[in-house]
Write an enzyme that holds these catalytic residues in place. Structure first.
Site, mmCIF file in Angstrom:
data_model
loop_
_atom_site.group_PDB
_atom_site.id
_atom_site.type_symbol
_atom_site.label_atom_id
_atom_site.label_comp_id
_atom_site.label_asym_id
_atom_site.label_seq_id
_atom_site.Cartn_x
_atom_site.Cartn_y
_atom_site.Cartn_z
ATOM 1 N N LYS A 1 1.016 -0.861 -0.472
ATOM 2 C CA LYS A 1 0.237 0.084 -0.291
ATOM 3 C C LYS A 1 0.964 1.990 0.199
ATOM 4 C CE LYS A 1 -3.726 -3.443 0.035
ATOM 5 N NZ LYS A 1 -3.928 -3.147 -1.323
ATOM 6 N N GLU B 1 -2.006 7.431 7.614
ATOM 7 C CA GLU B 1 -2.956 8.494 6.624
ATOM 8 C C GLU B 1 -3.908 9.596 7.439
ATOM 9 O OE1 GLU B 1 -5.543 6.196 3.975
ATOM 10 O OE2 GLU B 1 -3.125 6.448 2.530
ATOM 11 N N ARG C 1 -8.360 -7.039 -8.646
ATOM 12 C CA ARG C 1 -8.817 -8.507 -9.266
ATOM 13 C C ARG C 1 -10.720 -8.169 -9.427
ATOM 14 N NH1 ARG C 1 -11.703 -7.549 -4.726
ATOM 15 N NH2 ARG C 1 -10.658 -7.010 -3.483
#
Lengths: 155, 456
Positions: free
Chosen positions: B118, B201, B294
């Protein structure tokens, strides 16, 4: 899906274990007849042809024994695959097989190798007995829990 | 590359059925890899062949790359569809497929790696000019985390670099809170993903989860299929999804679509994918969260409003075909809403409720779609995810779709196991949800209070 030699072997095995008298399987253009009656050379094909086409039969070998068939008493003991992989009867190419038909084994006797992605695991018999049948061809892929050998139990 | 002839399906449940049916529609044969618990399932019945890859425990079957690749190769498959979950975003698995001559129906392994980390994903998103949440690189220690958070401003959310699904994720409102949860977050991340690396974050409480569906081929074509709103979440798990996102200004919508395509083009993405954003409701601004490489659970709502079969497109893209349509051909019509139907007990804190389904009478009718693998008499095994299906309603307007879905839930009879159907009914009927545009906190705060008050 066309039938491979492996498929036919596996279907034959399922048939042998099923207790059915006759099985007719049509896949694409090919028809496979399995019968316990040695006189059944024609297999009733001539009459079957004039009938409606046979009901479609699943070509899934060995994964699901037909649920309709009653459980058959297993003659002898089975050594089963602990995981999916390739079945090898010898420790390496050219070497003698781990075990031949007629040999006696005990729980810890190694009977074959199962290979998964170049990782070879020796498989033990798991019980005492005499090998009466090798159920898989050398180098064939086996599923999880698939029977590999049949044993006659020894006390 | 020619078209595919035989596809190995490396998944279970409703998505296995969905992929098998898409393959058949494309004239492709299927082999399904099943665990011992799924030998008798609907997927095994539908596939040309089912092969048992391992015992019931997922670790030894659906999460066993060696057995799956071997089974695909041994049954003569030329490609493998990983579905979602399990090994769908495992770069090593995608590589193992390639090394064994099996085409992995998904992005290139390097892309999976880049998006799976990430922190790396934030970096490429920044390069691509995609708006990001203020955040950090990897934080190696508690003190470093506190220093970064002090500079960034509280509250912050601590996340696992290898993560997803809320594991290893904690919200901290001050330095003490960071000190309280840092070790736990790292341990949880290490346990879930074999990697305890964390990053941070800025946390926004008043935000919606809006994501953009994309499709990209190997010939440089990339399109978006509009957005979905998946803000109704419980413990970071989506519960209801809809397309398009309600009450969203047109400019914001266009900005989301453009940002998603910027990222897709920048990384040369291939396959179906989803770019996820948090939409700051106070500022009307989207921030990139992550990209899922996906097919997703909630893809049907997009299919309903675009008329495009995303799984069939995945198969064509994997076969080397260029996308059969351009962006201008993508027309969004009407509104679609999906409820996830789970074998769980909302009254017992959503505990899983596996067991034998003695009655299964799903609703049917105009504008309704059910994606499920359940047949009456089936056993819902205790080893896997509790989702047993997805009920989707489509109608020209959101209000009509809501009414249609609500009525359908009323008609959905399931016995033998507990389900969340009544809970979903209450959710759809809540005035906030009817108005549209709830935040990601809404379900756990407002809705749960209302539901508990009603029961108490």
């Amino acid at each position: 899906m066309a039938l491979t030699e492996q498929d036919i072997e596996q279907i034959t095995r399922v048939f042998r274990e099923s207790g059915w008298d006759e099985m007719r399987l049509k896949v694409g253009g090919a028809t496979l007849l399995l019968s316990t009656d040695p006189d059944n050379v024609d297999g009733g094909f001539s009459s079957a042809r004039s009938d409606t086409p046979p009901a479609p039969v699943s070509t899934k070998p060995a994964t699901t024994p037909a649920p309709a068939s009653p459980p058959q008493p297993v003659e002898g003991l089975l050594v089963r695959a602990p995981n999916l992989g390739t079945f090898w009867r010898r420790p390496k190419p050219g070497a003698p097989a781990y075990i031949e038909i007629g040999a006696t084994v005990d729980e810890d006797t190694e009977v074959c190798l199962i290979e998964v992605m170049k990782l070879f695991t020796p498989i033990k018999a798991g019980s005492k007995g005499r090998i009466v049948e090798v159920l898989v061809e050398d180098g064939e892929m086996v599923e999880f829990d698939q029977p590999l050998f049949r044993l006659d139990p020894l006390d | 590359m020619g078209t595919l002839a035989r596809v190995f399906v490396a998944n279970r449940g409703e998505i296995a059925v969905r992929v098998i049916e898409a393959c058949h529609a494309e004239g492709i044969e299927t082999v399904l890899g099943v665990s011992e618990a799924d030998r008798e399932g609907r997927g095994a019945e539908l596939a040309e062949r089912a092969i048992c890859v391992g015992p019931a425990a997922a670790q030894a079957s659906y999460l066993n790359p060696g057995a799956l690749v071997m089974a695909a190769k041994g049954t003569g498959c030329d490609a493998l569809h990983p579905g979602y979950g399990f090994l769908a975003e495992n770069a090593g698995f995608a590589r193992a497929c390639a090394e064994n001559g099996i085409l992995f129906i998904g992005p290139r392994p390097e892309t999976i790696e880049q998006l799976g980390d990430k922190i790396a994903a934030r970096r490429v998103a920044a390069e691509a000019g995609v708006p990001l949440m203020p955040g950090s690189e990897a934080v190696g220690s508690v003190d470093e985390a506190v220093a970064r958070a002090d500079a960034m401003g509280y509250p912050v959310v601590i996340k696992a670099a290898a993560g997803g699904g809320g594991r290893g994720m904690f919200v901290a409102t001050d330095a003490d809170a960071i000190r309280g949860c840092f070790e736990k977050a790292s341990a949880e991340a290490a346990a879930a993903f074999n990697d305890g690396t964390l990053y941070m974050e800025r946390f926004i409480a008043n935000a919606r989860h809006i994501e953009v569906q994309v499709l990209a081929d190997d010939h440089g074509n990339a399109v978006h299929l509009g957005e979905r709103d998946c803000s109704a979440q419980r413990r970071y798990q989506k519960v209801v999804e809809e397309a398009p996102a309600p009450v969203l200004p047109d400019a914001a919508r266009a900005r989301l679509h453009e940002a998603a395509l910027q990222l897709v083009r920048h990384i040369g993405y291939r396959n179906a994918g989803t770019v996820e954003f948090l939409y700051n409701m106070d500022r009307g601004k989207p921030c990139f969260i992550e990209m899922n490489a996906r097919i997703q659970v909630e893809h049907p709502v997009t299919e309903m409003v675009t008329g495009i079969d995303i799984v069939r497109e995945q198969l064509r893209i994997a076969g080397g075909a260029p996308l059969s349509f351009a962006q201008a051909d993508v027309v969004l019509r009407g509104h679609a809403i999906e409820c996830r139907i789970n074998a769980e007990s909302p009254g017992r804190d959503f505990a899983p409720s596996p067991g034998r389904v003695t009655t299964w009478r799903p609703p049917a009718g105009e504008g309704l779609r059910l994606d499920s693998h359940i047949r009456e008499g089936d056993l819902v095994p205790p080893f896997y995810d509790s989702m047993i299906g997805k009920l989707i309603a489509y109608a020209p307007t959101r209000a009509e779709a809501l009414a249609r879905l609500g009525a359908a839930l009323d008609d959905f009879a399931v016995e033998g196991i507990e389900t969340n159907i009544a809970f979903q009914r209450a959710l759809l009927a809540h005035p906030d949800f009817v108005r549209g545009g709830v935040s990601v906190r809404w379900l756990e705060s407002v809705l749960m209070l209302a539901v508990n008050a009603q029961e108490g």
